[in-house]
Design an enzyme around this catalytic site. Structure first.
Site, PDB file in Angstrom:
ATOM      1  N   THR A  53       0.838  -1.205   0.000  1.00  0.00           N
ATOM      2  CA  THR A  53       0.000   0.000   0.000  1.00  0.00           C
ATOM      3  C   THR A  53       0.869   1.249   0.000  1.00  0.00           C
ATOM      4  OG1 THR A  53      -1.580  -1.288   1.263  1.00  0.00           O
ATOM      5  CG2 THR A  53      -2.012   1.054   1.101  1.00  0.00           C
ATOM      6  N   LYS A  81       5.350  10.763  20.850  1.00  0.00           N
ATOM      7  CA  LYS A  81       5.381  11.702  21.991  1.00  0.00           C
ATOM      8  C   LYS A  81       3.973  12.000  22.481  1.00  0.00           C
ATOM      9  CE  LYS A  81       8.964  14.097  19.463  1.00  0.00           C
ATOM     10  NZ  LYS A  81       9.095  15.357  18.717  1.00  0.00           N
ATOM     11  N   ARG A 102      -2.375   4.949   7.123  1.00  0.00           N
ATOM     12  CA  ARG A 102      -2.709   3.639   7.714  1.00  0.00           C
ATOM     13  C   ARG A 102      -2.532   3.751   9.217  1.00  0.00           C
ATOM     14  NH1 ARG A 102      -0.676  -2.170   5.729  1.00  0.00           N
ATOM     15  NH2 ARG A 102      -2.253  -1.646   4.170  1.00  0.00           N
ATOM     16  N   HIS A 130     -10.312  -1.062   4.172  1.00  0.00           N
ATOM     17  CA  HIS A 130      -9.093  -0.863   3.373  1.00  0.00           C
ATOM     18  C   HIS A 130      -9.568  -0.547   1.945  1.00  0.00           C
ATOM     19  CE1 HIS A 130      -5.117  -1.055   1.931  1.00  0.00           C
ATOM     20  NE2 HIS A 130      -4.755  -2.257   2.316  1.00  0.00           N
TER      21      HIS A 130
END
Ligand code: CP
Length: 304
Positions: A53, A81, A102, A130
């Site tokens: 992908t 973070k 993704r 997807h």
């Protein structure tokens, strides 16, 4: 078209047909498209691993004459973070014209789409959707079978967590004369919401089975990997991972024009010897993924 592509149902049948038609034109004459996105930038934001992908999106933008930037794991972005998906998407909108994302969390690309002023493409969210794999699958079926209607389609393997399966069932259920054979261990069967809302809701004929008995009837066999990363319990994965393995011997019973598909990556579920069978379409499918993503980028950027 909508600004973003989050699920396959964001696209009408007419829009699907248009994307397939553009992809076919690109396949015929790629040079004609080689500068269409000159000056445009695609950001690939992958919080989960990917080969096909991410790289097909990047190849698609490069072949359109555009540029790419991005990251291939969450740890190399400020998500490590604690930055939110919404803030990440809004920030990347300052640097790029379109984002392919993704994420392991279902719904994350939708959150990004609400925060970002530029188009967001869902490149896979958890076990949910997807849609660009589904576009790839539709182009593959169209090119291999010459139609998207009147097909008996078998899905085999992990039909519970397989987001590609859920999206393709949703997409194919819109066409005439489609029926499904759902081949899986009982624990990995298609989720109830797909059966109730999509299959029963549209009166689509289907059977669920834990055997290969229906293989000789199939026009398309869509194999899937049992996804280790979606299991909570390693023992369950070990017990189920090799429940269905497609072998060259087994294919002796199948139609001569069967189209064997797999979104890939494959682990054990298709024996290597099957790759030499002319009915094996899964590497062609990976190639078609680049062309349909080129078509999608063009449409979402309003280039063609
Ligand atoms: N088919 C697919 O989504 O493959 P990747 O996980 O390698 O992108």
């Amino acid at each position: 078209m909508k600004k973003d592509l989050i699920g396959i149902t964001d696209l009408s049948k007419e829009e699907l047909a248009e994307l397939i038609a553009i992809a076919e034109k690109i396949i015929e004459d790629p040079v004609a498209y080689s500068e269409k996105c000159k000056g445009k930038k695609l950001a690939t934001c992958f919080f989960e691993p990917s080969t096909r992908t991410r790289l097909s999106f990047e190849a698609a933008m490069l072949e359109l004459g555009g540029s790419v930037l991005g990251f291939s794991e969450a740890n190399s972005s400020s998500a490590a973070k604690g930055e939110s998906v919404a803030d990440t998407a809004r920030t990347i909108s300052c640097y790029a014209d379109i984002i392919a994302m993704r994420h392991p969390k279902e719904g994350a690309p939708m959150v990004a789409a609400q925060a970002a002023p530029i188009p967001i493409i869902n490149a896979g969210d958890g076990g949910h959707n997807h849609p660009t794999q589904t576009l790839t699958d539709l182009l593959t079926i169209y090119r291999e079978k010459g139609r998207l209607s009147d097909l008996k389609i078998g899905f085999c393997g992990d039909l519970k967590f397989g987001r590609t399966v859920h999206s393709l069932i949703q997409a194919m259920s819109r066409y005439e004369g489609i029926s499904f054979v759902l081949i899986s261990p009982e624990e990995l069967c298609v989720p109830e919401y797909i059966k109730k809302d999509v299959l029963d809701g549209k009166n689509i004929p289907y059977v669920e089975t834990s055997s290969w008995d229906e293989l000789p009837e199939l026009d398309i066999l869509y194999m899937t990997r049992v996804q280790r990363e979606r299991f909570f319990n390693e023992a369950d994965y070990m017990r189920l991972k090799d429940a269905f393995i497609l072998t060259a011997d087994r294919l002796q019973d199948a139609k001569p024009d069967l189209c064997i598909m797999h979104p890939l990556p494959r682990v054990n579920e298709i024996e290597r010897a099957v790759d030499e069978d002319p009915r094996a379409c899964y590497f062609k499918q990976a190639l078609y993924g680049k062309y349909i993503r080129m078509a999608l980028i063009l449409k979402l950027l309003g280039v063609e």
